[in-house]
Design a protein around this motif. Structure first.
Motif, PDB file in Angstrom:
ATOM      1  N   GLY A 177      -5.405  13.341 -10.269  1.00  0.00           N
ATOM      2  CA  GLY A 177      -5.115  13.372 -11.689  1.00  0.00           C
ATOM      3  C   GLY A 177      -3.649  13.308 -12.012  1.00  0.00           C
ATOM      4  N   ALA A 178      -2.785  13.514 -11.010  1.00  0.00           N
ATOM      5  CA  ALA A 178      -1.358  13.548 -11.264  1.00  0.00           C
ATOM      6  C   ALA A 178      -0.749  12.162 -11.361  1.00  0.00           C
ATOM      7  N   TRP A 179      -1.455  11.166 -10.855  1.00  0.00           N
ATOM      8  CA  TRP A 179      -0.881   9.815 -10.801  1.00  0.00           C
ATOM      9  C   TRP A 179      -1.813   8.823 -11.485  1.00  0.00           C
ATOM     10  N   CYS A 282      12.737  12.833  -4.804  1.00  0.00           N
ATOM     11  CA  CYS A 282      11.756  11.899  -5.345  1.00  0.00           C
ATOM     12  C   CYS A 282      10.423  12.103  -4.636  1.00  0.00           C
ATOM     13  N   SER A 283       9.436  11.312  -5.024  1.00  0.00           N
ATOM     14  CA  SER A 283       8.111  11.366  -4.413  1.00  0.00           C
ATOM     15  C   SER A 283       7.648   9.958  -4.076  1.00  0.00           C
ATOM     16  N   VAL A 284       6.907   9.864  -2.988  1.00  0.00           N
ATOM     17  CA  VAL A 284       6.250   8.618  -2.595  1.00  0.00           C
ATOM     18  C   VAL A 284       4.752   8.872  -2.672  1.00  0.00           C
ATOM     19  N   VAL A 285       4.031   8.004  -3.377  1.00  0.00           N
ATOM     20  CA  VAL A 285       2.596   8.183  -3.564  1.00  0.00           C
ATOM     21  C   VAL A 285       1.871   7.113  -2.757  1.00  0.00           C
ATOM     22  N   GLY A 286       1.228   7.545  -1.671  1.00  0.00           N
ATOM     23  CA  GLY A 286       0.572   6.610  -0.771  1.00  0.00           C
ATOM     24  C   GLY A 286      -0.934   6.690  -0.864  1.00  0.00           C
ATOM     25  N   PHE A 295      -5.059   9.047  -3.745  1.00  0.00           N
ATOM     26  CA  PHE A 295      -3.660   8.986  -3.377  1.00  0.00           C
ATOM     27  C   PHE A 295      -3.133  10.356  -2.977  1.00  0.00           C
ATOM     28  N   GLN A 296      -2.090  10.336  -2.145  1.00  0.00           N
ATOM     29  CA  GLN A 296      -1.436  11.561  -1.732  1.00  0.00           C
ATOM     30  C   GLN A 296       0.065  11.433  -1.962  1.00  0.00           C
ATOM     31  N   GLU A 297       0.696  12.557  -2.250  1.00  0.00           N
ATOM     32  CA  GLU A 297       2.135  12.583  -2.542  1.00  0.00           C
ATOM     33  C   GLU A 297       2.907  13.120  -1.348  1.00  0.00           C
ATOM     34  N   LEU A 298       4.031  12.459  -1.052  1.00  0.00           N
ATOM     35  CA  LEU A 298       4.999  12.952  -0.084  1.00  0.00           C
ATOM     36  C   LEU A 298       6.342  13.080  -0.787  1.00  0.00           C
ATOM     37  N   GLN A 299       6.947  14.227  -0.707  1.00  0.00           N
ATOM     38  CA  GLN A 299       8.265  14.422  -1.303  1.00  0.00           C
ATOM     39  C   GLN A 299       9.339  13.958  -0.333  1.00  0.00           C
ATOM     40  N   ASN A 329       1.576  -1.883   1.095  1.00  0.00           N
ATOM     41  CA  ASN A 329       2.454  -2.690   0.243  1.00  0.00           C
ATOM     42  C   ASN A 329       2.363  -2.220  -1.211  1.00  0.00           C
ATOM     43  N   GLY A 330       3.502  -2.092  -1.866  1.00  0.00           N
ATOM     44  CA  GLY A 330       3.512  -1.735  -3.276  1.00  0.00           C
ATOM     45  C   GLY A 330       3.586  -0.257  -3.564  1.00  0.00           C
ATOM     46  N   ILE A 331       3.556   0.609  -2.529  1.00  0.00           N
ATOM     47  CA  ILE A 331       3.655   2.050  -2.746  1.00  0.00           C
ATOM     48  C   ILE A 331       4.911   2.357  -3.561  1.00  0.00           C
TER      49      ILE A 331
END
Length: 413
Positions: A177-179, A282-286, A295-299, A329-331
């Motif tokens: 729900g966060a993304w 920042c965050s990367v959403v993969g 999806f999962q978030e990595l800080q 691709n596109g993350i």
């Protein structure tokens, strides 16, 4: 509530007459209501000539459930109505109009069109002023005999009000729900890359996702739509077109959807913003492994790019503990500025290279800001379902500068 005093009395006829009003103590459960008006038929689209009065039936939504959907802003002076899947609603220009229900042969006005988010969106009911709460005030203005108040007693079942409202409704206790802008692009059902929704008709991703692009047949874009109770369902659209912009041998793709994606709450992105420097958190959403678009978030932290990198388009983070695959691709690389998420970059993987997105001590993304003109000039050619909603920034100015708080997205009808 407002009362307008006319300059002269209205002559009642078979076609013009007063409506009865819901009295104090009226009860409404899972009743179906009727709303009428001459407002837009959906956001930004005016009622066409000859502008015949429109009507729509909508079911009531319990105040507790509605309060969850509107982040705790619904009071006893309000009532809500709409379908869970959307598709029926009042809209801009209907403000002040009646929501009525029939008791026997008598039509009773229960609500007044007030506000909402967009029009007819899933899990976003319209909000109405509750007429019965204003009986004393109305009678005080026009006299006890000036209006016909009728007590409505519902015979419908009680609404399901067993609601465990999340502390932060947009997060729903997890990354799904966060993304809400995250999308999965698939070819013949196989996940190929990740994208971000930047307009109700466009998803942005890496151009390398389509390195062997052979047309739009077989391509679909899927979104994991999280509901008010944190359940979710997948919504998909076909790909109508793909447009490319290439800078320094690498670039982005804008993927046009076959039909507008109507659930567009909480988008990022200010593409002009490029001041995120080393040290920015920042965050990367993969994409999680599997077939469902979750999806999962990595800080992470922005760092200086490796000296061997000469491209001005790169933005780098500390090396991520991921083994990137082609479908990564596109993350997006997302950085927060005040109360808004900014997409600062996106991952681009050349086919067959796998780990080429990493130098010895950093992970490399394409910086999004150089593509701002391409994105804006392309998107402005397509009217949005959100155009004309006063509380949204014009989509043609900064590639969807939409703040991430639901209250900001609230559209006054």
């Amino acid at each position: 509530m407002a009362l307008l005093q006319l300059s002269s009395p209205v002559n009642f006829t078979n076609y013009i007459g007063p409506v009865c009003l819901a009295a104090e103590g009226s009860t409404f459960n899972n009743d179906t209501m009727w709303v009428t008006g001459w407002g837009t038929i959906y956001s930004g689209v005016s009622l066409p000539s000859p502008q015949i009065l429109q009507e729509v039936d909508v079911p009531l939504v319990g105040n507790s459930k509605c309060n969850c959907l509107y982040s705790g802003t619904i009071t006893d002076n309000m009532m809500c109505a709409g379908l869970p899947e959307g598709g029926k609603d009042s809209c801009q220009g209907d403000s002040g109009g009646p929501m009525v229900i029939k008791q026997g042969s008598t039509w009773i006005q229960a609500g007044v069109v007030s506000f909402g988010e967009g029009c007819a969106l899933p899990q976003i009911p319209g909000v109405y002023a509750r007429v019965s709460q204003y009986q004393q005030w109305i009678s005080g203005q026009i006299g006890q005999d000036g209006a016909g108040f009728v007590t409505f007693t519902s015979t419908a079942p009680l609404p399901d009000e067993i609601v465990n409202c999340p502390t932060t409704p947009t997060l729903c206790g997890g990354s799904a729900g966060a993304w809400p802008w995250m999308a999965t692009l698939a070819f013949n059902g196989y996940p190929m890359c990740v994208g971000t929704l930047v307009h109700d008709r466009f998803v942005m991703t890496s151009a390398s996702c389509f390195s062997r692009f052979m047309g739009t047949d077989g391509w679909t874009v899927s979104f994991n739509v999280v509901q008010w109770d944190c359940s979710s369902n997948v919504m998909s659209a076909r790909v109508a077109n793909v447009l490319f912009e290439d800078i320094y041998g690498n670039g982005v793709a804008l993927v046009e959807l076959s039909n507008p994606f109507y659930y567009t709450a909480n988008l990022p992105i200010d593409m002009y913003h490029s001041s995120f420097g080393p040290g920015t958190q920042c965050s990367v959403v993969g994409l999680n492994s599997g077939w469902e678009p979750s999806f999962q978030e990595l800080q992470t932290t922005i760092v200086n790019c490796d000296p061997s990198s000469t491209s001005l388009i790169n933005i780098c983070t500390e090396q991520l503990p991921l083994s990137f695959q082609q479908n990564d691709n596109g993350i997006p690389l997302l950085c927060r500025m005040n109360d808004m998420w900014i997409q600062a970059g996106l991952l681009s993987i050349t086919p067959g290279s796998g780990m080429n997105s990493q130098f010895s001590n950093s992970t490399v993304f394409i910086r999004t800001s150089p593509f701002a003109d391409f994105l804006i000039n392309t998107i402005r050619e397509y009217p949005s379902i959100l155009d004309g909603v006063e509380s949204f920034s014009p989509l043609s100015l900064t590639c969807i500068l939409l703040l991430s708080f639901p209250a900001v997205l609230q559209a006054i009808y």
